[in-house]
Write a protein that holds these residues in place. Structure first.
Motif, PDB file in Angstrom:
ATOM      1  N   ILE A   1      11.583  10.202   8.552  1.00  0.00           N
ATOM      2  CA  ILE A   1      11.998  11.348   8.185  1.00  0.00           C
ATOM      3  C   ILE A   1      11.714  12.431   9.122  1.00  0.00           C
ATOM      4  N   ASP A   2      10.579  12.422   9.792  1.00  0.00           N
ATOM      5  CA  ASP A   2      10.051  13.329  10.850  1.00  0.00           C
ATOM      6  C   ASP A   2      11.108  13.194  12.101  1.00  0.00           C
ATOM      7  N   ALA A   3      11.780  11.943  12.122  1.00  0.00           N
ATOM      8  CA  ALA A   3      12.526  11.676  13.345  1.00  0.00           C
ATOM      9  C   ALA A   3      13.897  12.051  13.107  1.00  0.00           C
ATOM     10  N   GLY A   4      14.129  12.677  11.781  1.00  0.00           N
ATOM     11  CA  GLY A   4      15.433  12.979  11.617  1.00  0.00           C
ATOM     12  C   GLY A   4      16.388  12.025  10.694  1.00  0.00           C
ATOM     13  N   PHE A   5      15.730  11.275  10.050  1.00  0.00           N
ATOM     14  CA  PHE A   5      16.661  10.295   9.010  1.00  0.00           C
ATOM     15  C   PHE A   5      16.133   9.525   8.001  1.00  0.00           C
ATOM     16  N   VAL A   6      16.551   9.390   6.915  1.00  0.00           N
ATOM     17  CA  VAL A   6      15.775   8.674   6.004  1.00  0.00           C
ATOM     18  C   VAL A   6      16.204   7.160   6.112  1.00  0.00           C
ATOM     19  N   ALA A   7      15.200   6.158   6.221  1.00  0.00           N
ATOM     20  CA  ALA A   7      15.274   4.919   6.393  1.00  0.00           C
ATOM     21  C   ALA A   7      16.132   4.379   5.349  1.00  0.00           C
ATOM     22  N   ASN A   8      17.139   3.348   5.650  1.00  0.00           N
ATOM     23  CA  ASN A   8      17.896   2.531   4.921  1.00  0.00           C
ATOM     24  C   ASN A   8      16.948   1.245   4.440  1.00  0.00           C
ATOM     25  N   GLU A   9      16.517   1.271   3.487  1.00  0.00           N
ATOM     26  CA  GLU A   9      15.404   0.417   3.320  1.00  0.00           C
ATOM     27  C   GLU A   9      15.847  -0.624   2.099  1.00  0.00           C
TER      28      GLU A   9
ATOM     29  N   ASP B   1       0.870  -1.300  -0.110  1.00  0.00           N
ATOM     30  CA  ASP B   1      -0.053  -0.066   0.027  1.00  0.00           C
ATOM     31  C   ASP B   1       0.769   1.147  -0.012  1.00  0.00           C
ATOM     32  N   SER B   2       0.812   1.951  -1.019  1.00  0.00           N
ATOM     33  CA  SER B   2       1.823   2.952  -1.291  1.00  0.00           C
ATOM     34  C   SER B   2       1.676   4.038  -0.004  1.00  0.00           C
ATOM     35  N   GLN B   3       0.389   4.515   0.044  1.00  0.00           N
ATOM     36  CA  GLN B   3       0.189   5.563   1.099  1.00  0.00           C
ATOM     37  C   GLN B   3       0.554   5.175   2.452  1.00  0.00           C
ATOM     38  N   LEU B   4       0.379   3.772   2.875  1.00  0.00           N
ATOM     39  CA  LEU B   4       0.763   3.303   3.967  1.00  0.00           C
ATOM     40  C   LEU B   4       2.483   3.229   4.207  1.00  0.00           C
ATOM     41  N   HIS B   5       3.003   2.908   3.176  1.00  0.00           N
ATOM     42  CA  HIS B   5       4.662   2.900   3.082  1.00  0.00           C
ATOM     43  C   HIS B   5       5.025   4.144   3.141  1.00  0.00           C
ATOM     44  N   TYR B   6       4.334   5.188   2.413  1.00  0.00           N
ATOM     45  CA  TYR B   6       4.762   6.591   2.417  1.00  0.00           C
ATOM     46  C   TYR B   6       4.795   7.115   3.931  1.00  0.00           C
ATOM     47  N   TYR B   7       3.768   6.807   4.808  1.00  0.00           N
ATOM     48  CA  TYR B   7       3.545   7.256   6.026  1.00  0.00           C
ATOM     49  C   TYR B   7       4.428   6.664   6.927  1.00  0.00           C
ATOM     50  N   LEU B   8       4.956   5.347   6.649  1.00  0.00           N
ATOM     51  CA  LEU B   8       6.074   4.567   7.594  1.00  0.00           C
ATOM     52  C   LEU B   8       7.216   5.618   7.368  1.00  0.00           C
ATOM     53  N   MET B   9       7.806   5.976   6.170  1.00  0.00           N
ATOM     54  CA  MET B   9       8.820   6.412   5.712  1.00  0.00           C
ATOM     55  C   MET B   9       9.057   7.909   6.229  1.00  0.00           C
ATOM     56  N   LEU B  10       7.718   8.578   5.852  1.00  0.00           N
ATOM     57  CA  LEU B  10       7.704   9.942   6.440  1.00  0.00           C
ATOM     58  C   LEU B  10       7.960   9.973   7.915  1.00  0.00           C
TER      59      LEU B  10
END
Length: 293
Positions: free
Chosen positions: A210-218, A198-207
């Motif tokens: 980002i809000d915590a100060g890092f880009v997830a190493n996926e 689910d692209s929107q749920l995935h976007y929410y998790l990644m965001l």
């Protein structure tokens, strides 16, 4: 004055746009304009200023608004009551839902509702969040079941069912597995395996990362819940999920750890219209009782 004219008037007040309101009511621009013009001619006043980009009500329109709203409310209540006197005809209720409703026991409520109202036929379809919202906006569903935080616009009725908190899922031997809670920043150096179905749920998790100060190493894989287990068991990655989904993953090799930042999503029932059908109204009342159980 007709009910259709009142619907047109109230729609413009809400949307501040003729074309958008006409589209929402399934009318052509010319037919819609005739409805507004006929209403204005009946009262010999102008209800809207048409010189600005956003259509604004005149003083007459502002004065007319509470009366129109009251009449529509009375009409809807009358219409709903009259449905009770119809023969026990078959009614249909379309429900568009995100995947994962099984984890929230919503299907139990749907099955119980079917038993209580055997004359209401339910058509339930599971879709991605974007598809659910498209069904709402195109009038293809009477009700949607979706996380409220993923909605891209407001709807007349949004009824919360269950608040679900985010957790991290990891191997029981992971260095953070012993903690009662873990902050997102503590996960910044981890490899993540995220649900992409689910692209929107995935976007929410990644965001969230980002809000915590890092880009997830996926890790670049697209897996279902069951397949994700193998990565997590090998201690090659962690994942972020809502607790209700994560509980299906946990076994004797995996643990879930609550997120300290208390991130959450609210599974909700969404109704796209201010005048839902009788079947829809009965389902909403039933859900209100069901969620108290």
């Amino acid at each position: 004055m007709t009910i259709l004219q009142l619907k047109c008037f109230l729609g413009v007040i809400k949307n501040k746009n003729f074309a958008k309101t006409a589209s929402a009511l399934g009318m052509t621009q010319s037919v819609f304009s005739k409805q507004i013009k006929g209403l204005e001619e009946e009262f010999h006043v102008k209800f809207f200023e048409r010189s600005t980009r956003d259509i604004e009500p005149t003083n007459a329109g502002i004065s007319f608004y509470p009366h129109a709203k009251y009449i529509m409310k009375q009409y809807n209540e009358m219409f709903s009551q009259m449905q009770e006197y119809l023969p026990r005809q078959r009614m249909k209720l379309n429900i568009a839902s995100m995947f994962f409703i099984q984890q929230y026991h919503i299907l139990e409520g749907v099955h119980e509702f079917r038993k209580t109202y055997p004359n209401i036929e339910i058509a339930l379809s599971e879709q991605r969040a974007l598809e659910v919202q498209e069904a709402l906006d195109k009038g293809q569903t009477d009700i949607a079941i979706i996380y409220a935080e993923l909605l891209q616009r407001q709807y007349p009725k949004v009824i919360p069912i269950k608040e679900d908190k985010m957790v991290a899922v990891m191997n029981k031997d992971h260095s953070l597995a012993w903690k009662d809670r873990v902050s997102l920043k503590e996960l910044k150096n981890e490899s993540f395996i995220m649900m992409k179905g689910d692209s929107q749920l995935h976007y929410y998790l990644m965001l969230t990362c980002i809000d915590a100060g890092f880009v997830a190493n996926e890790i670049n894989v697209n897996l279902r819940l069951e397949t994700m287990k193998s990565y997590l068991r090998e201690n090659q990655a962690v994942t972020l999920l809502m607790r209700s989904m994560a509980e299906d993953l946990v076994d004797n090799t995996l643990v879930l750890v609550p997120i300290r930042e208390n991130k959450k999503l609210t599974l909700s029932v969404v109704v796209p219209t201010e005048t839902p059908s009788t079947a829809c109204e009965k389902f909403l009342a039933y859900i209100e009782d069901f969620k108290q159980k």
